[in-house]
Design a protein around this motif. Structure first.
Motif, PDB file in Angstrom:
ATOM      1  N   ILE A  33     -35.932 -21.520  13.072  1.00  0.00           N
ATOM      2  CA  ILE A  33     -35.184 -21.084  11.869  1.00  0.00           C
ATOM      3  C   ILE A  33     -35.443 -22.040  10.711  1.00  0.00           C
ATOM      4  O   ILE A  33     -35.668 -21.618   9.571  1.00  0.00           O
ATOM      5  N   GLU A  34     -35.449 -23.361  11.023  1.00  0.00           N
ATOM      6  CA  GLU A  34     -35.748 -24.372   9.992  1.00  0.00           C
ATOM      7  C   GLU A  34     -37.162 -24.200   9.454  1.00  0.00           C
ATOM      8  O   GLU A  34     -37.394 -24.275   8.244  1.00  0.00           O
ATOM      9  N   MET A  35     -38.112 -23.976  10.382  1.00  0.00           N
ATOM     10  CA  MET A  35     -39.522 -23.840  10.002  1.00  0.00           C
ATOM     11  C   MET A  35     -39.717 -22.611   9.101  1.00  0.00           C
ATOM     12  O   MET A  35     -40.473 -22.646   8.131  1.00  0.00           O
ATOM     13  N   VAL A  36     -39.018 -21.524   9.435  1.00  0.00           N
ATOM     14  CA  VAL A  36     -39.116 -20.303   8.631  1.00  0.00           C
ATOM     15  C   VAL A  36     -38.608 -20.572   7.217  1.00  0.00           C
ATOM     16  O   VAL A  36     -39.256 -20.227   6.230  1.00  0.00           O
ATOM     17  N   LYS A  37     -37.445 -21.221   7.131  1.00  0.00           N
ATOM     18  CA  LYS A  37     -36.857 -21.540   5.813  1.00  0.00           C
ATOM     19  C   LYS A  37     -37.824 -22.380   4.992  1.00  0.00           C
ATOM     20  O   LYS A  37     -38.062 -22.098   3.813  1.00  0.00           O
ATOM     21  N   ASN A  38     -38.391 -23.411   5.645  1.00  0.00           N
ATOM     22  CA  ASN A  38     -39.308 -24.314   4.962  1.00  0.00           C
ATOM     23  C   ASN A  38     -40.567 -23.584   4.509  1.00  0.00           C
ATOM     24  O   ASN A  38     -41.061 -23.792   3.398  1.00  0.00           O
ATOM     25  N   PHE A  39     -41.062 -22.693   5.362  1.00  0.00           N
ATOM     26  CA  PHE A  39     -42.283 -21.942   5.032  1.00  0.00           C
ATOM     27  C   PHE A  39     -42.087 -21.112   3.771  1.00  0.00           C
ATOM     28  O   PHE A  39     -42.911 -21.150   2.846  1.00  0.00           O
ATOM     29  N   PHE A  40     -40.983 -20.364   3.714  1.00  0.00           N
ATOM     30  CA  PHE A  40     -40.766 -19.480   2.564  1.00  0.00           C
ATOM     31  C   PHE A  40     -40.462 -20.252   1.293  1.00  0.00           C
ATOM     32  O   PHE A  40     -40.839 -19.858   0.205  1.00  0.00           O
ATOM     33  N   ALA A  41     -39.755 -21.390   1.456  1.00  0.00           N
ATOM     34  CA  ALA A  41     -39.369 -22.160   0.265  1.00  0.00           C
ATOM     35  C   ALA A  41     -40.510 -23.023  -0.262  1.00  0.00           C
ATOM     36  O   ALA A  41     -40.702 -23.138  -1.469  1.00  0.00           O
ATOM     37  N   ASN A  42     -41.284 -23.640   0.665  1.00  0.00           N
ATOM     38  CA  ASN A  42     -42.204 -24.697   0.241  1.00  0.00           C
ATOM     39  C   ASN A  42     -43.687 -24.405   0.446  1.00  0.00           C
ATOM     40  O   ASN A  42     -44.518 -25.055  -0.160  1.00  0.00           O
ATOM     41  N   GLU A  43     -44.005 -23.480   1.342  1.00  0.00           N
ATOM     42  CA  GLU A  43     -45.429 -23.264   1.657  1.00  0.00           C
ATOM     43  C   GLU A  43     -45.960 -21.966   1.045  1.00  0.00           C
ATOM     44  O   GLU A  43     -46.990 -21.956   0.362  1.00  0.00           O
ATOM     45  N   LEU A  44     -45.249 -20.880   1.291  1.00  0.00           N
ATOM     46  CA  LEU A  44     -45.742 -19.562   0.877  1.00  0.00           C
ATOM     47  C   LEU A  44     -45.955 -19.411  -0.626  1.00  0.00           C
ATOM     48  O   LEU A  44     -46.963 -18.832  -1.046  1.00  0.00           O
ATOM     49  N   PRO A  45     -45.045 -19.934  -1.475  1.00  0.00           N
ATOM     50  CA  PRO A  45     -45.191 -19.695  -2.914  1.00  0.00           C
ATOM     51  C   PRO A  45     -46.578 -20.027  -3.477  1.00  0.00           C
ATOM     52  O   PRO A  45     -47.121 -19.242  -4.252  1.00  0.00           O
ATOM     53  N   LYS A  46     -47.159 -21.161  -3.078  1.00  0.00           N
ATOM     54  CA  LYS A  46     -48.450 -21.501  -3.691  1.00  0.00           C
ATOM     55  C   LYS A  46     -49.546 -20.542  -3.240  1.00  0.00           C
ATOM     56  O   LYS A  46     -50.470 -20.246  -4.000  1.00  0.00           O
ATOM     57  N   HIS A  47     -49.431 -20.007  -2.022  1.00  0.00           N
ATOM     58  CA  HIS A  47     -50.438 -19.046  -1.558  1.00  0.00           C
ATOM     59  C   HIS A  47     -50.307 -17.728  -2.309  1.00  0.00           C
ATOM     60  O   HIS A  47     -51.317 -17.112  -2.678  1.00  0.00           O
ATOM     61  N   LEU A  48     -49.054 -17.315  -2.554  1.00  0.00           N
ATOM     62  CA  LEU A  48     -48.848 -16.072  -3.313  1.00  0.00           C
ATOM     63  C   LEU A  48     -49.368 -16.227  -4.732  1.00  0.00           C
ATOM     64  O   LEU A  48     -49.972 -15.308  -5.300  1.00  0.00           O
ATOM     65  N   GLN A  49     -49.126 -17.412  -5.292  1.00  0.00           N
ATOM     66  CA  GLN A  49     -49.640 -17.715  -6.629  1.00  0.00           C
ATOM     67  C   GLN A  49     -51.170 -17.608  -6.642  1.00  0.00           C
ATOM     68  O   GLN A  49     -51.747 -16.998  -7.535  1.00  0.00           O
ATOM     69  N   ASN A  50     -51.804 -18.226  -5.640  1.00  0.00           N
ATOM     70  CA  ASN A  50     -53.267 -18.176  -5.538  1.00  0.00           C
ATOM     71  C   ASN A  50     -53.769 -16.742  -5.460  1.00  0.00           C
ATOM     72  O   ASN A  50     -54.770 -16.388  -6.074  1.00  0.00           O
ATOM     73  N   LEU A  51     -53.067 -15.914  -4.701  1.00  0.00           N
ATOM     74  CA  LEU A  51     -53.489 -14.519  -4.551  1.00  0.00           C
ATOM     75  C   LEU A  51     -53.386 -13.783  -5.880  1.00  0.00           C
ATOM     76  O   LEU A  51     -54.254 -12.977  -6.226  1.00  0.00           O
ATOM     77  N   GLU A  52     -52.339 -14.068  -6.644  1.00  0.00           N
ATOM     78  CA  GLU A  52     -52.218 -13.426  -7.945  1.00  0.00           C
ATOM     79  C   GLU A  52     -53.321 -13.885  -8.893  1.00  0.00           C
ATOM     80  O   GLU A  52     -53.842 -13.094  -9.687  1.00  0.00           O
ATOM     81  N   VAL A  53     -53.696 -15.164  -8.816  1.00  0.00           N
ATOM     82  CA  VAL A  53     -54.803 -15.680  -9.630  1.00  0.00           C
ATOM     83  C   VAL A  53     -56.086 -14.905  -9.320  1.00  0.00           C
ATOM     84  O   VAL A  53     -56.797 -14.453 -10.215  1.00  0.00           O
ATOM     85  N   LEU A  54     -56.374 -14.743  -8.032  1.00  0.00           N
ATOM     86  CA  LEU A  54     -57.601 -14.047  -7.638  1.00  0.00           C
ATOM     87  C   LEU A  54     -57.558 -12.577  -8.060  1.00  0.00           C
ATOM     88  O   LEU A  54     -58.559 -12.036  -8.535  1.00  0.00           O
ATOM     89  N   ALA A  55     -56.411 -11.942  -7.907  1.00  0.00           N
ATOM     90  CA  ALA A  55     -56.283 -10.533  -8.299  1.00  0.00           C
ATOM     91  C   ALA A  55     -56.551 -10.370  -9.796  1.00  0.00           C
ATOM     92  O   ALA A  55     -57.218  -9.432 -10.223  1.00  0.00           O
ATOM     93  N   LYS A  56     -56.057 -11.309 -10.580  1.00  0.00           N
ATOM     94  CA  LYS A  56     -56.286 -11.254 -12.031  1.00  0.00           C
ATOM     95  C   LYS A  56     -57.762 -11.427 -12.345  1.00  0.00           C
ATOM     96  O   LYS A  56     -58.297 -10.757 -13.224  1.00  0.00           O
ATOM     97  N   GLN A  57     -58.426 -12.334 -11.598  1.00  0.00           N
ATOM     98  CA  GLN A  57     -59.838 -12.609 -11.879  1.00  0.00           C
ATOM     99  C   GLN A  57     -60.751 -11.501 -11.381  1.00  0.00           C
ATOM    100  O   GLN A  57     -61.770 -11.231 -11.984  1.00  0.00           O
ATOM    101  N   PHE A  58     -60.377 -10.884 -10.244  1.00  0.00           N
ATOM    102  CA  PHE A  58     -61.304  -9.956  -9.582  1.00  0.00           C
ATOM    103  C   PHE A  58     -60.895  -8.490  -9.697  1.00  0.00           C
ATOM    104  O   PHE A  58     -61.677  -7.604  -9.395  1.00  0.00           O
ATOM    105  N   GLY A  59     -59.648  -8.226 -10.100  1.00  0.00           N
ATOM    106  CA  GLY A  59     -59.069  -6.891  -9.965  1.00  0.00           C
ATOM    107  C   GLY A  59     -59.339  -5.926 -11.098  1.00  0.00           C
ATOM    108  O   GLY A  59     -58.880  -4.799 -11.050  1.00  0.00           O
ATOM    109  N   ASN A  60     -60.098  -6.377 -12.134  1.00  0.00           N
ATOM    110  CA  ASN A  60     -60.410  -5.468 -13.252  1.00  0.00           C
ATOM    111  C   ASN A  60     -59.164  -4.837 -13.871  1.00  0.00           C
ATOM    112  O   ASN A  60     -59.205  -3.690 -14.327  1.00  0.00           O
ATOM    113  N   GLY A  61     -58.050  -5.532 -13.853  1.00  0.00           N
ATOM    114  CA  GLY A  61     -56.837  -5.030 -14.493  1.00  0.00           C
ATOM    115  C   GLY A  61     -56.113  -3.929 -13.736  1.00  0.00           C
ATOM    116  O   GLY A  61     -55.129  -3.372 -14.221  1.00  0.00           O
TER     117      GLY A  61
END
Lengths: 199, 205
Positions: free
Chosen positions: B115-143
């Protein structure tokens, strides 16, 4: 003719596979090596704040495996058809699994020792299994021809041997595979001249 | 006409991306699901004693990433040329980086710790990966609404699949990511996918 620029630290690490592909293909490229002190200023300018990055005609591509696979396909080192390319990818992924399982340098010594003396052999056995399954009886991992799977194992093998010099002693097929890569003329030339780095 | 057999456990896990590709491509395949009790008797039939395995015209292929990429290329869901395929691969690798961090959590046996690991993952780990994915979508997704080049590729299917698991644990995981939510909605409404999602067995992972 596309222009290629590869940016990474001054080390082998996650970029060497791409450098080996360029070398095997005899393809010119800009091999940009960033010193540690330069990295913080460069980091926000990269797509994901990471390296390596490949720039092809001005378009940036992150992710070392995506870069290497792209280059391998460009230069016919990826496997001759879709199924062979999948066999190559399976070898690549199996090497990747070993990296994932490899304890971080910050782990305790007992864990690192267990990995090197027990777990690593099982992973290497998996690689030999695939080489024998897909290699058509030859020395290369897939289809009797050099592919980036062989080049990837070459760099990975160096890391293994540096950590545990006898790790390939029970894996003569894997040893022969590395020997075969080393004697490709363009690779031999590259290995002789490349910068010596600690990683 | 090739014949395809996919071997895995009776769950989504590392095989669902391959199943989604078959469905999107409207391609028949044998969807073999082993219960855990059966698995030990089939283990030595698989090259690396692991699943998923894809059998194509008698050749066995391990490794879920290699399998999915092969199928995507067979059915034109991998990107229209080498460079587009590389962009797709970059998105796939970025999704995989996030899931590599998630995997230890999935297999943690101590419930309190998990439960602790899940909380930590969503709060501290996942956000930067989601951010990275949005960066790539903007660069590669042709709008558009897909990750690469205005067409559905297996990058969209993979993102859909892993976020299914994440949203099951935290329904707010994508609240700050409008584009990513819209991308999932776009996948969900592809007719063959919609039909498949309605009828497939439910599983947590």
């Amino acid at each position: 003719m596309p222009s290629y620029k590869l940016t990474y630290f001054n080390g082998r690490g996650r970029a060497e596979i791409s450098r080996l592909i360029f070398a095997a293909a005899g393809q010119k490229y800009e091999d940009i090596r960033i010193e540690r002190e330069q990295w913080p200023a460069l980091k926000p300018k990269t797509p994901l704040g990471q390296m390596p990055v490949l720039e092809v005609d001005g378009v940036e591509l992150p992710q070392s495996a995506a870069i290497a696979r792209f280059l391998a396909k460009q230069f016919h080192l990826a496997g001759k058809d879709n199924l062979e390319q999948a066999e190559v990818d399976a070898v690549i992924d199996t090497i990747s699994d070993i990296n994932t399982a490899w304890p971080a340098s910050s782990s305790d010594e007992a864990l690192k020792k267990k990995f090197l003396t027990e777990d690593l052999a099982k992973h290497l056995q998996n690689l030999e299994t695939l080489g024998k399954l897909y290699g058509k009886g030859g020395h290369f991992f897939v289809g009797n021809q050099l592919t980036w799977a062989d080049l990837r194992f070459y760099t990975f093998g160096q890391t293994c041997i540096e950590a545990a010099p006898d790790c390939l002693n029970n894996f003569s097929w894997l040893e022969q595979n590395r020997a075969e890569v080393e004697k490709q003329p363009k690779i031999a030339e590259y290995l002789k001249n490349r910068p010596k780095t600690s990683f | 006409m090739s014949t395809y057999k996919l071997y895995y456990f009776n769950t989504r896990g590392r095989a669902e991306i391959a199943r989604l590709i078959f469905i999107a491509a409207d391609q028949k395949f044998e969807d073999i699901r082993y219960e855990h009790s059966e698995w030990s008797s089939h283990k030595n039939e698989m090259p690396l004693e692991q699943m998923p395995v894809l059998e194509v015209d008698g050749v066995k292929l391990p490794q879920s990433g290699a399998i999915a990429r092969f199928l995507a290329k067979q059915f034109h869901l991998a990107g229209k040329d080498n460079f587009e395929q590389a962009k797709v691969d970059a998105v796939v690798d970025t999704i995989a980086d996030a899931m590599t961090q998630f995997l230890p959590i999935r297999f943690e046996n101590d419930e309190t710790k998990q439960i602790e690991m899940v909380k930590n993952f969503f709060a501290n780990e996942l956000p930067k990966h989601l951010q990275n994915l949005e960066v790539l979508a903007k660069q590669f997704g042709n709008g558009g609404l897909f990750f690469i080049g205005n067409n559905l590729t297996w990058a969209d299917l993979l993102f859909y699949e892993v976020t299914e698991t994440l949203l099951g644990l935290n329904k707010n995981a994508l609240d700050n990511h409008q584009w990513l939510k819209q991308n999932r909605a776009e996948v969900e409404k592809q007719p063959r996918i919609a039909e498949y999602l309605k009828n497939r067995p439910k599983s947590q992972f």
